[in-house]
Design a protein around this motif. Structure first.
Motif, PDB file in Angstrom:
ATOM      1  N   UNK A 249      44.745  38.138  35.823  1.00 44.91           N
ATOM      2  CA  UNK A 249      44.889  37.442  34.545  1.00 44.91           C
ATOM      3  C   UNK A 249      45.848  38.226  33.656  1.00 44.91           C
ATOM      4  N   UNK A 250      46.498  37.505  32.752  1.00 44.04           N
ATOM      5  CA  UNK A 250      47.464  38.152  31.855  1.00 44.04           C
ATOM      6  C   UNK A 250      47.416  37.442  30.512  1.00 44.04           C
ATOM      7  N   UNK A 251      47.549  38.225  29.432  1.00 44.17           N
ATOM      8  CA  UNK A 251      47.335  37.668  28.086  1.00 44.17           C
ATOM      9  C   UNK A 251      48.495  36.793  27.627  1.00 44.17           C
ATOM     10  N   UNK A 252      49.700  37.066  28.158  1.00 45.69           N
ATOM     11  CA  UNK A 252      50.861  36.268  27.762  1.00 45.69           C
ATOM     12  C   UNK A 252      51.498  36.716  26.450  1.00 45.69           C
ATOM     13  N   UNK A 253      50.920  37.712  25.778  1.00 48.88           N
ATOM     14  CA  UNK A 253      51.410  38.078  24.441  1.00 48.88           C
ATOM     15  C   UNK A 253      51.788  39.544  24.295  1.00 48.88           C
ATOM     16  N   UNK A 254      51.303  40.413  25.163  1.00 50.09           N
ATOM     17  CA  UNK A 254      51.548  41.851  24.971  1.00 50.09           C
ATOM     18  C   UNK A 254      53.000  42.188  25.336  1.00 50.09           C
TER      19      UNK A 254
ATOM     20  N   UNK B 151      50.170  43.564  32.531  1.00 49.71           N
ATOM     21  CA  UNK B 151      49.594  43.164  31.240  1.00 49.71           C
ATOM     22  C   UNK B 151      48.626  44.228  30.712  1.00 49.71           C
ATOM     23  N   UNK B 152      48.764  44.525  29.423  1.00 50.96           N
ATOM     24  CA  UNK B 152      47.926  45.569  28.808  1.00 50.96           C
ATOM     25  C   UNK B 152      46.460  45.143  28.725  1.00 50.96           C
ATOM     26  N   UNK B 153      46.198  43.836  28.845  1.00 51.41           N
ATOM     27  CA  UNK B 153      44.819  43.339  28.785  1.00 51.41           C
ATOM     28  C   UNK B 153      44.437  42.653  30.095  1.00 51.41           C
ATOM     29  N   UNK B 154      45.196  42.931  31.149  1.00 50.64           N
ATOM     30  CA  UNK B 154      45.033  42.197  32.412  1.00 50.64           C
ATOM     31  C   UNK B 154      43.870  42.690  33.251  1.00 50.64           C
ATOM     32  N   UNK B 155      43.690  42.072  34.386  1.00 55.27           N
ATOM     33  CA  UNK B 155      42.648  42.453  35.321  1.00 55.27           C
ATOM     34  C   UNK B 155      42.721  41.532  36.528  1.00 55.27           C
ATOM     35  N   UNK B 156      41.934  41.876  37.538  1.00 55.46           N
ATOM     36  CA  UNK B 156      41.882  41.052  38.749  1.00 55.46           C
ATOM     37  C   UNK B 156      40.492  40.437  38.835  1.00 55.46           C
ATOM     38  N   UNK B 157      40.434  39.135  39.033  1.00 52.68           N
ATOM     39  CA  UNK B 157      39.137  38.447  39.123  1.00 52.68           C
ATOM     40  C   UNK B 157      38.357  38.967  40.328  1.00 52.68           C
ATOM     41  N   UNK B 158      37.079  39.268  40.101  1.00 49.09           N
ATOM     42  CA  UNK B 158      36.204  39.647  41.216  1.00 49.09           C
ATOM     43  C   UNK B 158      36.560  40.948  41.890  1.00 49.09           C
ATOM     44  N   UNK B 159      37.082  41.922  41.143  1.00 53.01           N
ATOM     45  CA  UNK B 159      37.497  43.177  41.775  1.00 53.01           C
ATOM     46  C   UNK B 159      36.844  44.408  41.137  1.00 53.01           C
ATOM     47  N   UNK B 160      35.853  44.170  40.272  1.00 56.08           N
ATOM     48  CA  UNK B 160      35.047  45.286  39.771  1.00 56.08           C
ATOM     49  C   UNK B 160      35.597  45.953  38.525  1.00 56.08           C
ATOM     50  N   UNK B 161      34.915  47.023  38.148  1.00 53.49           N
ATOM     51  CA  UNK B 161      35.154  47.702  36.871  1.00 53.49           C
ATOM     52  C   UNK B 161      36.575  48.235  36.743  1.00 53.49           C
ATOM     53  N   UNK B 162      37.121  48.782  37.838  1.00 53.34           N
ATOM     54  CA  UNK B 162      38.456  49.375  37.775  1.00 53.34           C
ATOM     55  C   UNK B 162      39.536  48.320  37.515  1.00 53.34           C
ATOM     56  N   UNK B 163      39.198  47.053  37.685  1.00 52.78           N
ATOM     57  CA  UNK B 163      40.183  45.973  37.511  1.00 52.78           C
ATOM     58  C   UNK B 163      39.740  44.992  36.423  1.00 52.78           C
TER      59      UNK B 163
ATOM     60  N   UNK C 201      34.560  31.839  35.045  1.00 47.33           N
ATOM     61  CA  UNK C 201      35.214  32.000  33.742  1.00 47.33           C
ATOM     62  C   UNK C 201      36.623  32.531  33.984  1.00 47.33           C
ATOM     63  N   UNK C 202      37.622  31.836  33.440  1.00 49.41           N
ATOM     64  CA  UNK C 202      39.011  32.277  33.596  1.00 49.41           C
ATOM     65  C   UNK C 202      39.534  32.724  32.234  1.00 49.41           C
ATOM     66  N   UNK C 203      39.738  34.048  32.060  1.00 43.86           N
ATOM     67  CA  UNK C 203      40.266  34.541  30.789  1.00 43.86           C
ATOM     68  C   UNK C 203      41.745  34.172  30.619  1.00 43.86           C
ATOM     69  N   UNK C 204      42.203  34.128  29.359  1.00 40.94           N
ATOM     70  CA  UNK C 204      43.611  33.822  29.047  1.00 40.94           C
ATOM     71  C   UNK C 204      44.068  32.592  29.827  1.00 40.94           C
ATOM     72  N   UNK C 205      43.266  31.533  29.738  1.00 37.89           N
ATOM     73  CA  UNK C 205      43.499  30.361  30.589  1.00 37.89           C
ATOM     74  C   UNK C 205      44.877  29.749  30.395  1.00 37.89           C
ATOM     75  N   UNK C 206      45.384  29.727  29.171  1.00 32.57           N
ATOM     76  CA  UNK C 206      46.697  29.104  28.937  1.00 32.57           C
ATOM     77  C   UNK C 206      47.786  29.774  29.776  1.00 32.57           C
ATOM     78  N   UNK C 207      47.668  31.084  29.988  1.00 40.28           N
ATOM     79  CA  UNK C 207      48.675  31.817  30.770  1.00 40.28           C
ATOM     80  C   UNK C 207      48.341  31.838  32.260  1.00 40.28           C
TER      81      UNK C 207
END
Ligand code: NAD
Ligand code: ZN
Ligand code: ZN
Length: 348
Positions: A88-93, A104-116, A128-134
């Motif tokens: 996921x990526x915020x689209x704004x940073x 992305x400074x606020x990004x992450x990987x779905x279903x990949x645990x705390x480190x992601x 739940x899909x964060x930053x859905x617009x992007x």
């Protein structure tokens, strides 16, 4: 709802868990209609990803229908069919504004645990899909779930690796590894105008599939890939090498296959920290070497268009279709390489 959860090495279960809910106004909740098990999920399955706690919902290849939208979401409405990126990526940073969505400074990987980013995965009835617009795209009209699915991950990873190589029409390519990512790199290179694509894999059935798609097969368990490819390029080597396995042996091979002045683009994931870079070879041959994570948001529209236009059929890699309730069996088959790609349909 039911979801696939991680419990330790080679221990994944389908369990009843809490339904996801909107946590941030930019979130969307989707009902997952089709998913898949990714090569990267095997790293979790082998307990090789730090920060993955028992009970974490895994999975990140998904197509679904929008169920609920957060108040900041403008691009999607309830009932729309969507496919999304695995990260996921915020689209704004700052990074997103440079189109470096994978940074992305606020990004992450779905279903990949705390480190992601500690985001629940999508091998579930709902997600739940964060930053859905992007992160999401509407599934183009006329495409099935399976046709759209891989634009959120492996097809776009493969396409991005070819795009990162700067491939020009008429150039020659060698793809090392003909797993799902390598096969899609073959398809992408041909769609982007390669004159000849050599497909290298130890397993003959995999190079056979690449041959059906238009590549020159190089079954490296039977023939020496370097001599085969040098012979096939008038002794020059290829303009571009795509490395889609991961680790030192195939990176080393890439430097043997590339022509003087050529480019290597690597996407294979490895747990190795370092690689003995062939400095003198690279210096004298003037080689460009590039490696990186997929940048799905940058390239997802292009791959969806190629699929929609009939230029790439990503479903050729699918070997098994199972209901979500049989996910554990799907992981077992995929891990044992009895399945080349497992689809998890939305049924239970
Ligand atoms: P896969 O494991 O299904 O396929 C790998 C293929 O490489 C297999 O066909 C195997 O037979 C072949 N292979 C292994 N050793 C070889 C060798 N020495 N020479 C030739 N072929 C060899 O994996 P996949 O799903 O196709 O993914 C490929 C790689 O891409 C994986 O490492 C995966 O984690 C990675 N990946 C990276 C990103 C990214 O963001 N960079 C995204 C998705 C996948
Ligand atoms: Zn993946
Ligand atoms: Zn961002």
């Amino acid at each position: 709802m039911k979801a696939v959860t991680f419990h330790g090495e080679r221990d994944v279960r389908v369990e009843r868990v809490e339904d996801p809910r909107i946590q941030h106004p930019a979130d969307v909740i989707i009902r997952v209609t089709t998913g898949a098990i990714c090569g990267s999920d095997l790293h979790l399955y082998h307990n090789a990803i730090p920060g993955l706690l028992p009970g974490h919902i895994i999975g990140h290849e998904y197509v679904g229908v929008v169920e609920e939208v957060g108040s900041q979401v403008t691009a999607f409405r309830k009932g729309e069919r969507v496919v999304g990126a695995f990260h996921v990526a915020c689209g704004r940073c700052r990074m997103c504004r440079r189109e470096a969505y994978n940074q992305c400074e606020h990004g992450g990987v779905l279903g990949y645990g705390i480190a992601f980013g500690d985001l629940a995965g999508t091998q579930a009835e709902y997600a739940r899909i964060p930053f859905a617009d992007t992160t999401l795209r509407r599934v183009p009209d006329g495409l099935t779930d399976e046709q759209a699915l891989f634009s959120g991950d492996i097809l776009t990873t493969a396409y991005g690796a070819v795009a990162n190589s700067g491939l020009q029409p008429g150039e020659t390519v060698a793809v090392i590894g003909c797993g799902p990512v390598g096969i899609m790199a073959v398809q992408s290179a041909l769609a982007m105008g390669a004159s000849k694509v050599f497909a290298v894999d130890l397993v003959r059935e995999r190079t056979d599939l690449a041959e059906k798609l238009g590549a020159v097969p190089v079954p490296s368990g039977e023939v020496n890939p370097s001599s085969r490819i040098l012979n096939g390029t008038d002794g020059e080597g290829v303009d571009v090498v795509i490395e889609a396995v991961g680790g030192s042996p195939t990176l080393k091979l890439a430097f043997e296959l590339v022509r003087g002045g050529g480019r290597i683009s690597a996407v294979g994931v490895t747990a190795e920290d370092t690689f003995a870079y062939p400095l003198m070879n690279s210096l004298t041959k003037d080689v460009t070497f590039r490696i990186g994570l997929a940048n799905i948001h940058r390239d997802m529209d292009a791959t969806l268009a190629l699929v929609r236009g009939g230029r790439i059929d990503p479903t050729v890699v699918v070997s098994h279709r199972l209901p979500l309730s049989q996910a554990a069996e799907g992981y077992r088959l995929f891990d044992k390489r009895e399945a080349s790609k497992v689809i998890l349909d939305g049924s239970l």
